[in-house]
Design a protein around this motif. Structure first.
Motif, PDB file in Angstrom:
ATOM      1  N   LEU A 121       0.820  -1.309   0.020  1.00  0.00           N
ATOM      2  CA  LEU A 121      -0.004   0.038  -0.110  1.00  0.00           C
ATOM      3  C   LEU A 121       0.863   1.166  -0.057  1.00  0.00           C
ATOM      4  N   LEU A 122       2.043   1.146   0.715  1.00  0.00           N
ATOM      5  CA  LEU A 122       2.767   2.167   0.842  1.00  0.00           C
ATOM      6  C   LEU A 122       3.821   2.425  -0.295  1.00  0.00           C
ATOM      7  N   GLY A 123       3.966   1.478  -1.387  1.00  0.00           N
ATOM      8  CA  GLY A 123       4.586   1.644  -2.342  1.00  0.00           C
ATOM      9  C   GLY A 123       6.014   1.413  -2.160  1.00  0.00           C
ATOM     10  N   THR A 124       6.349   0.663  -1.253  1.00  0.00           N
ATOM     11  CA  THR A 124       7.838   0.367  -0.803  1.00  0.00           C
ATOM     12  C   THR A 124       8.669  -0.331  -2.064  1.00  0.00           C
ATOM     13  N   ILE A 125       9.667   0.000  -2.536  1.00  0.00           N
ATOM     14  CA  ILE A 125      10.362  -0.322  -3.330  1.00  0.00           C
ATOM     15  C   ILE A 125      11.591  -1.439  -2.980  1.00  0.00           C
ATOM     16  N   GLY A 126      11.463  -2.550  -3.357  1.00  0.00           N
ATOM     17  CA  GLY A 126      12.398  -3.451  -2.997  1.00  0.00           C
ATOM     18  C   GLY A 126      13.179  -4.479  -4.314  1.00  0.00           C
ATOM     19  N   LYS A 127      14.132  -5.169  -4.058  1.00  0.00           N
ATOM     20  CA  LYS A 127      14.858  -5.907  -4.909  1.00  0.00           C
ATOM     21  C   LYS A 127      14.514  -7.423  -4.850  1.00  0.00           C
ATOM     22  N   PHE A 128      13.906  -7.845  -5.716  1.00  0.00           N
ATOM     23  CA  PHE A 128      13.573  -9.351  -5.972  1.00  0.00           C
ATOM     24  C   PHE A 128      14.266 -10.030  -6.860  1.00  0.00           C
ATOM     25  N   VAL A 129      14.443 -11.304  -6.562  1.00  0.00           N
ATOM     26  CA  VAL A 129      15.223 -12.316  -7.390  1.00  0.00           C
ATOM     27  C   VAL A 129      13.729 -13.040  -8.004  1.00  0.00           C
ATOM     28  N   ALA A 130      13.934 -13.327  -9.565  1.00  0.00           N
ATOM     29  CA  ALA A 130      12.948 -13.835 -10.234  1.00  0.00           C
ATOM     30  C   ALA A 130      13.137 -15.436  -9.927  1.00  0.00           C
ATOM     31  N   ALA A 131      12.058 -15.983  -9.439  1.00  0.00           N
ATOM     32  CA  ALA A 131      12.174 -17.577  -8.954  1.00  0.00           C
ATOM     33  C   ALA A 131      12.613 -18.465 -10.194  1.00  0.00           C
ATOM     34  N   ASP A 132      12.016 -18.021 -11.551  1.00  0.00           N
ATOM     35  CA  ASP A 132      12.288 -18.758 -12.714  1.00  0.00           C
ATOM     36  C   ASP A 132      13.205 -17.997 -13.639  1.00  0.00           C
ATOM     37  N   ARG A 133      14.013 -17.336 -12.892  1.00  0.00           N
ATOM     38  CA  ARG A 133      15.353 -16.265 -13.926  1.00  0.00           C
ATOM     39  C   ARG A 133      14.714 -15.683 -14.947  1.00  0.00           C
ATOM     40  N   ASN A 134      13.415 -15.427 -15.176  1.00  0.00           N
ATOM     41  CA  ASN A 134      13.384 -14.575 -16.354  1.00  0.00           C
ATOM     42  C   ASN A 134      13.298 -13.263 -16.036  1.00  0.00           C
ATOM     43  N   ALA A 135      13.288 -12.296 -17.192  1.00  0.00           N
ATOM     44  CA  ALA A 135      13.399 -10.804 -16.849  1.00  0.00           C
ATOM     45  C   ALA A 135      12.240 -10.409 -17.120  1.00  0.00           C
ATOM     46  N   TYR A 136      11.482  -9.667 -16.283  1.00  0.00           N
ATOM     47  CA  TYR A 136      10.210  -9.093 -16.542  1.00  0.00           C
ATOM     48  C   TYR A 136      10.262  -7.660 -16.880  1.00  0.00           C
ATOM     49  N   VAL A 137       9.160  -7.099 -17.548  1.00  0.00           N
ATOM     50  CA  VAL A 137       9.345  -5.884 -18.293  1.00  0.00           C
ATOM     51  C   VAL A 137       8.558  -4.870 -17.197  1.00  0.00           C
ATOM     52  N   ARG A 138       9.069  -3.563 -17.673  1.00  0.00           N
ATOM     53  CA  ARG A 138       8.465  -2.382 -16.717  1.00  0.00           C
ATOM     54  C   ARG A 138       7.018  -2.628 -16.752  1.00  0.00           C
ATOM     55  N   ASP A 139       6.285  -1.983 -15.262  1.00  0.00           N
ATOM     56  CA  ASP A 139       4.880  -2.204 -15.239  1.00  0.00           C
ATOM     57  C   ASP A 139       4.299  -3.553 -15.186  1.00  0.00           C
ATOM     58  N   VAL A 140       4.728  -4.521 -15.221  1.00  0.00           N
ATOM     59  CA  VAL A 140       3.988  -5.912 -15.185  1.00  0.00           C
ATOM     60  C   VAL A 140       3.753  -6.007 -13.918  1.00  0.00           C
ATOM     61  N   GLU A 141       2.479  -6.525 -13.578  1.00  0.00           N
ATOM     62  CA  GLU A 141       2.113  -6.840 -11.943  1.00  0.00           C
ATOM     63  C   GLU A 141       2.733  -8.149 -11.812  1.00  0.00           C
ATOM     64  N   VAL A 142       3.254  -8.747 -10.581  1.00  0.00           N
ATOM     65  CA  VAL A 142       3.830  -9.594 -10.277  1.00  0.00           C
ATOM     66  C   VAL A 142       3.470 -10.040  -8.852  1.00  0.00           C
ATOM     67  N   ILE A 143       3.499 -11.078  -8.465  1.00  0.00           N
ATOM     68  CA  ILE A 143       3.357 -11.947  -6.948  1.00  0.00           C
ATOM     69  C   ILE A 143       4.760 -11.990  -6.628  1.00  0.00           C
ATOM     70  N   CYS A 144       4.731 -11.216  -5.412  1.00  0.00           N
ATOM     71  CA  CYS A 144       6.439 -11.603  -4.551  1.00  0.00           C
ATOM     72  C   CYS A 144       6.295 -12.007  -3.364  1.00  0.00           C
ATOM     73  N   ARG A 145       7.168 -13.021  -2.914  1.00  0.00           N
ATOM     74  CA  ARG A 145       7.241 -13.354  -1.605  1.00  0.00           C
ATOM     75  C   ARG A 145       8.157 -12.222  -0.664  1.00  0.00           C
ATOM     76  N   THR A 146       7.639 -11.439   0.008  1.00  0.00           N
ATOM     77  CA  THR A 146       8.361 -10.592   0.948  1.00  0.00           C
ATOM     78  C   THR A 146       8.328 -11.261   2.518  1.00  0.00           C
ATOM     79  N   ALA A 147       8.963 -10.450   3.247  1.00  0.00           N
ATOM     80  CA  ALA A 147       9.071 -10.853   4.748  1.00  0.00           C
ATOM     81  C   ALA A 147       7.777 -10.684   5.373  1.00  0.00           C
ATOM     82  N   ARG A 148       6.714 -10.089   4.591  1.00  0.00           N
ATOM     83  CA  ARG A 148       5.445  -9.915   5.357  1.00  0.00           C
ATOM     84  C   ARG A 148       4.532 -11.126   4.830  1.00  0.00           C
ATOM     85  N   GLY A 149       4.827 -11.618   3.525  1.00  0.00           N
ATOM     86  CA  GLY A 149       4.061 -12.758   3.064  1.00  0.00           C
ATOM     87  C   GLY A 149       4.139 -12.516   1.510  1.00  0.00           C
TER      88      GLY A 149
END
Length: 180
Positions: free
Chosen positions: A11-39
């Motif tokens: 909600l607060l728009g935090t920007i973090g660095k995430f490693v793609a599990a599938d090793r793919n490169a994703y393009v800008r503005d693509v919505e993705v599911i991330c595993r963070t410290a919160r869930g």
């Protein structure tokens, strides 16, 4: 191509660095599911990062692109979030608690709901939000699906090589990972 991305989450728009599990490169503005410290959280890719930045510590794992079924889950969570917001405001008024509720955020996996307030949160307000969290986390009833939401039907979910493009898994094609 880089498998590490800057992703805006929460909600607060935090920007973090995430490693793609599938090793793919994703393009800008693509919505993705991330595993963070919160869930599990929905995020938006800002950009892929170069190898020097990629070598640094990361904030979690980018699991997959948001698919059709994921979108339906997000819409359902949004409805519960809106109800939780109204219920919290009502209880604050009924209990005569002086707190300004700003917003509510329900994480994608349905396991966490966050209430955001301006200023200090009294123990009474914290107790109230804990009550509401129990009510709305149980209403969402996603706890048992959290692992499937995170993993899909297996390690190659979404690639077409594990289950015929995920038509048989709980995501039913929702993981939607596209090879770049």
């Amino acid at each position: 191509m880089s498998a590490v991305h800057l992703v805006q989450i929460g909600l607060l728009g935090t920007i973090g660095k995430f490693v793609a599990a599938d090793r793919n490169a994703y393009v800008r503005d693509v919505e993705v599911i991330c595993r963070t410290a919160r869930g599990l959280e929905v995020g938006r890719v800002i950009c892929a990062v170069d190898s020097a930045v990629a070598a640094e510590e990361h904030d979690g794992e980018l699991l997959r692109r948001v698919g059709r079924e994921d979108r339906a889950i997000v819409e359902r969570l949004d409805r519960f979030r809106d109800r939780a917001f109204l219920a919290c405001r009502k209880l604050l008024t009924e209990r005569n608690l002086r707190a300004t509720l700003v917003d509510v955020e329900h994480l994608f996996d349905g396991q966490s709901i966050w209430f955001y307030f301006l200023g200090e949160v009294s123990p009474e307000v914290e107790s109230l939000t804990n009550e509401l969290a129990e009510v709305y986390e149980s209403k969402v009833k996603f706890r048992k699906f959290a692992e499937t939401l995170a993993q899909g039907c297996g390690p190659d979910c979404g690639t077409g090589s594990s289950c015929g493009d995920c038509s048989g898994c709980a995501l039913s094609g929702g993981c939607g990972v596209k090879k770049s």
